[in-house]
Design an enzyme around this catalytic site. Structure first.
Site, PDB file in Angstrom:
ATOM      1  N   GLN A 170    -106.907  -0.560 -53.594  1.00 27.43           N
ATOM      2  CA  GLN A 170    -106.436   0.770 -53.965  1.00 27.43           C
ATOM      3  C   GLN A 170    -107.603   1.639 -54.418  1.00 27.43           C
ATOM      4  O   GLN A 170    -108.518   1.167 -55.096  1.00 27.43           O
ATOM      5  CB  GLN A 170    -105.389   0.656 -55.073  1.00 27.43           C
ATOM      6  CG  GLN A 170    -104.388   1.787 -55.070  1.00 27.43           C
ATOM      7  CD  GLN A 170    -103.131   1.438 -55.852  1.00 27.43           C
ATOM      8  OE1 GLN A 170    -102.732   0.284 -55.904  1.00 27.43           O
ATOM      9  NE2 GLN A 170    -102.516   2.435 -56.455  1.00 27.43           N
ATOM     10  N   SER A 188    -108.081  -7.037 -54.648  1.00 24.94           N
ATOM     11  CA  SER A 188    -106.752  -6.805 -55.216  1.00 24.94           C
ATOM     12  C   SER A 188    -105.707  -6.804 -54.099  1.00 24.94           C
ATOM     13  O   SER A 188    -105.516  -7.819 -53.436  1.00 24.94           O
ATOM     14  CB  SER A 188    -106.741  -5.518 -56.054  1.00 24.94           C
ATOM     15  OG  SER A 188    -105.568  -5.430 -56.821  1.00 24.94           O
ATOM     16  N   LEU A 189    -105.033  -5.662 -53.821  1.00 28.11           N
ATOM     17  CA  LEU A 189    -104.040  -5.655 -52.748  1.00 28.11           C
ATOM     18  C   LEU A 189    -104.669  -6.062 -51.417  1.00 28.11           C
ATOM     19  O   LEU A 189    -103.988  -6.581 -50.525  1.00 28.11           O
ATOM     20  CB  LEU A 189    -103.383  -4.283 -52.615  1.00 28.11           C
ATOM     21  CG  LEU A 189    -104.123  -3.234 -51.766  1.00 28.11           C
ATOM     22  CD1 LEU A 189    -103.710  -3.290 -50.299  1.00 28.11           C
ATOM     23  CD2 LEU A 189    -103.923  -1.843 -52.313  1.00 28.11           C
ATOM     24  N   ARG A 204     -94.688  -5.348 -54.910  1.00 26.06           N
ATOM     25  CA  ARG A 204     -95.809  -5.423 -55.853  1.00 26.06           C
ATOM     26  C   ARG A 204     -96.098  -4.063 -56.476  1.00 26.06           C
ATOM     27  O   ARG A 204     -96.272  -3.933 -57.694  1.00 26.06           O
ATOM     28  CB  ARG A 204     -97.041  -5.963 -55.125  1.00 26.06           C
ATOM     29  CG  ARG A 204     -98.282  -6.219 -55.992  1.00 26.06           C
ATOM     30  CD  ARG A 204     -99.370  -6.811 -55.085  1.00 26.06           C
ATOM     31  NE  ARG A 204    -100.587  -7.207 -55.799  1.00 26.06           N
ATOM     32  CZ  ARG A 204    -101.647  -6.431 -55.971  1.00 26.06           C
ATOM     33  NH1 ARG A 204    -101.657  -5.196 -55.492  1.00 26.06           N
ATOM     34  NH2 ARG A 204    -102.711  -6.877 -56.613  1.00 26.06           N
ATOM     35  N   GLN A 264    -103.088 -13.397 -59.895  1.00 28.78           N
ATOM     36  CA  GLN A 264    -103.918 -12.207 -59.660  1.00 28.78           C
ATOM     37  C   GLN A 264    -103.330 -10.945 -60.309  1.00 28.78           C
ATOM     38  O   GLN A 264    -104.060 -10.039 -60.705  1.00 28.78           O
ATOM     39  CB  GLN A 264    -104.063 -12.006 -58.139  1.00 28.78           C
ATOM     40  CG  GLN A 264    -105.061 -10.937 -57.721  1.00 28.78           C
ATOM     41  CD  GLN A 264    -104.497 -10.084 -56.599  1.00 28.78           C
ATOM     42  OE1 GLN A 264    -103.493  -9.407 -56.774  1.00 28.78           O
ATOM     43  NE2 GLN A 264    -105.166 -10.111 -55.465  1.00 28.78           N
ATOM     44  N   HIS A 311    -103.998  -5.542 -63.468  1.00 29.89           N
ATOM     45  CA  HIS A 311    -104.781  -6.763 -63.753  1.00 29.89           C
ATOM     46  C   HIS A 311    -104.990  -6.972 -65.253  1.00 29.89           C
ATOM     47  O   HIS A 311    -106.070  -7.320 -65.699  1.00 29.89           O
ATOM     48  CB  HIS A 311    -106.118  -6.732 -62.996  1.00 29.89           C
ATOM     49  CG  HIS A 311    -105.939  -6.687 -61.517  1.00 29.89           C
ATOM     50  ND1 HIS A 311    -105.476  -7.755 -60.784  1.00 29.89           N
ATOM     51  CD2 HIS A 311    -106.130  -5.676 -60.631  1.00 29.89           C
ATOM     52  CE1 HIS A 311    -105.395  -7.405 -59.502  1.00 29.89           C
ATOM     53  NE2 HIS A 311    -105.777  -6.160 -59.392  1.00 29.89           N
TER      54      HIS A 311
END
Length: 314
Positions: free
Chosen positions: A10, A94-95, A119, A252, A203
């Site tokens: 992102q 991340s994603l 998510r 995560q 996170h």
């Protein structure tokens, strides 16, 4: 010497992304149509035409970035690339870890889009708007940033969310604690401590409800072992068991994205070239700052794809 494919997270989104791919390649168009159908939404219209504030929404940005990455992958595959033949590892920020796993055939495109919508929605709703915050700390070592997070915890949750390398760490948690840690970091000699314009404290431990949502979603979805190992964000080491991967994806949500260590792992294990598959060039820039022996190459335009195919298949 080997190659890895990396997939952006992102922040790499931009209105118009992927439109040139859809116009040039039927395989890319098919990906965007598949994602639209999976979500029951014309996400591609938001991607190509905006408005920007709609694209930036976490629930839209996450599947949109995956869609661009997979559009590039499908065009590369149509050009003759077989991932397992040419690429040693995949990783994503991340994603982007979901995009990496989709590329490595752990999840289908439709299932990945739905997982990322869950998510994004779960992360957005985990914490009331305004209660959480994130800040980038520039120019302090990880041990010093850990220390200021510990000191700030009397004001709430505060932890390192991303270790992006090049002297950039991102902290996340309760707004009061993150603001306190940012001020402490400046006192300790950070070059800059910048509050980030994000909608939730990603996170961090405050994302625990989103972690629970992902545990449930990942338990329901079909998955298979990836065709090449993934370097997991929270482990910065290769994993190839689908069930273990799913558990690490749950971790995560509240855990640290160890991107600096991921690139360092690549460098230490004879991976010399990182192809960034999808929107933007963020990971390519980070690779250059983390380890000069690793070459980053962004692949997101038709010309980029042509060049990559010539190099990879030449």
């Amino acid at each position: 010497m080997s190659i890895a494919f990396t997939f952006p997270g992102q922040g790499s989104q931009a209105v118009g992304m992927g439109k040139d791919l859809a116009e040039a390649f039927p395989q890319a168009r098919a990906v965007f149509e598949e994602v639209d159908e999976a979500l029951g939404q014309k996400l591609s219209d938001i991607m190509w035409n905006g408005p920007e504030d709609q694209l930036t929404l976490t629930a839209n940005a996450q599947p949109a970035l995956m869609a661009v990455s997979m559009a590039v992958m499908r065009v590369l595959e149509a050009g003759g690339l077989k991932l397992a033949d040419k690429v040693a590892y995949v990783a994503g920020h991340s994603l982007g870890e979901y995009s990496a796993l989709c590329a490595a055939e752990t999840f289908t495109i439709a299932d990945t889009a739905r997982l990322l919508r869950i998510r994004g929605d779960a992360m957005q709703s985990a914490v009331a708007v305004g209660e959480g915050a994130m800040a980038a700390i520039i120019g302090l070592e990880q041990v010093d940033v850990d220390a200021v997070c510990t000191e700030a915890r009397d004001a709430g949750v505060c932890q390192i969310a991303n270790d992006n390398g090049g002297g950039q760490l991102v902290i996340s948690g309760s707004r009061a604690a993150v603001e306190k840690a940012a001020a402490l970091a400046t006192e300790k000699g950070a070059k800059r401590a910048i509050m980030l314009p994000v909608s939730a404290p990603f996170h961090s431990a405050l994302m625990a409800p989103a972690g629970n949502a992902m545990q449930h979603a990942l338990a329901q979805v079909a998955k298979r072992d990836p065709v090449v190992p993934v370097i997991a964000n929270v482990r910065a080491a290769p994993v190839r068991d689908a069930d273990e991967i799913a558990q690490l994806l749950v971790t995560q949500v509240t855990g640290q994205v160890r991107w600096r260590e991921t690139v360092e792992w690549f460098a230490a294990n004879d991976v010399t070239t990182l192809y960034e598959i999808g929107a933007g060039k963020v990971l390519t820039g980070l690779a250059r700052r983390i380890d000069k022996t690793v070459t980053g190459i962004a692949v997101n335009t038709p010309a980029d794809i042509d060049a990559a195919l010539k190099t990879l298949l030449g």
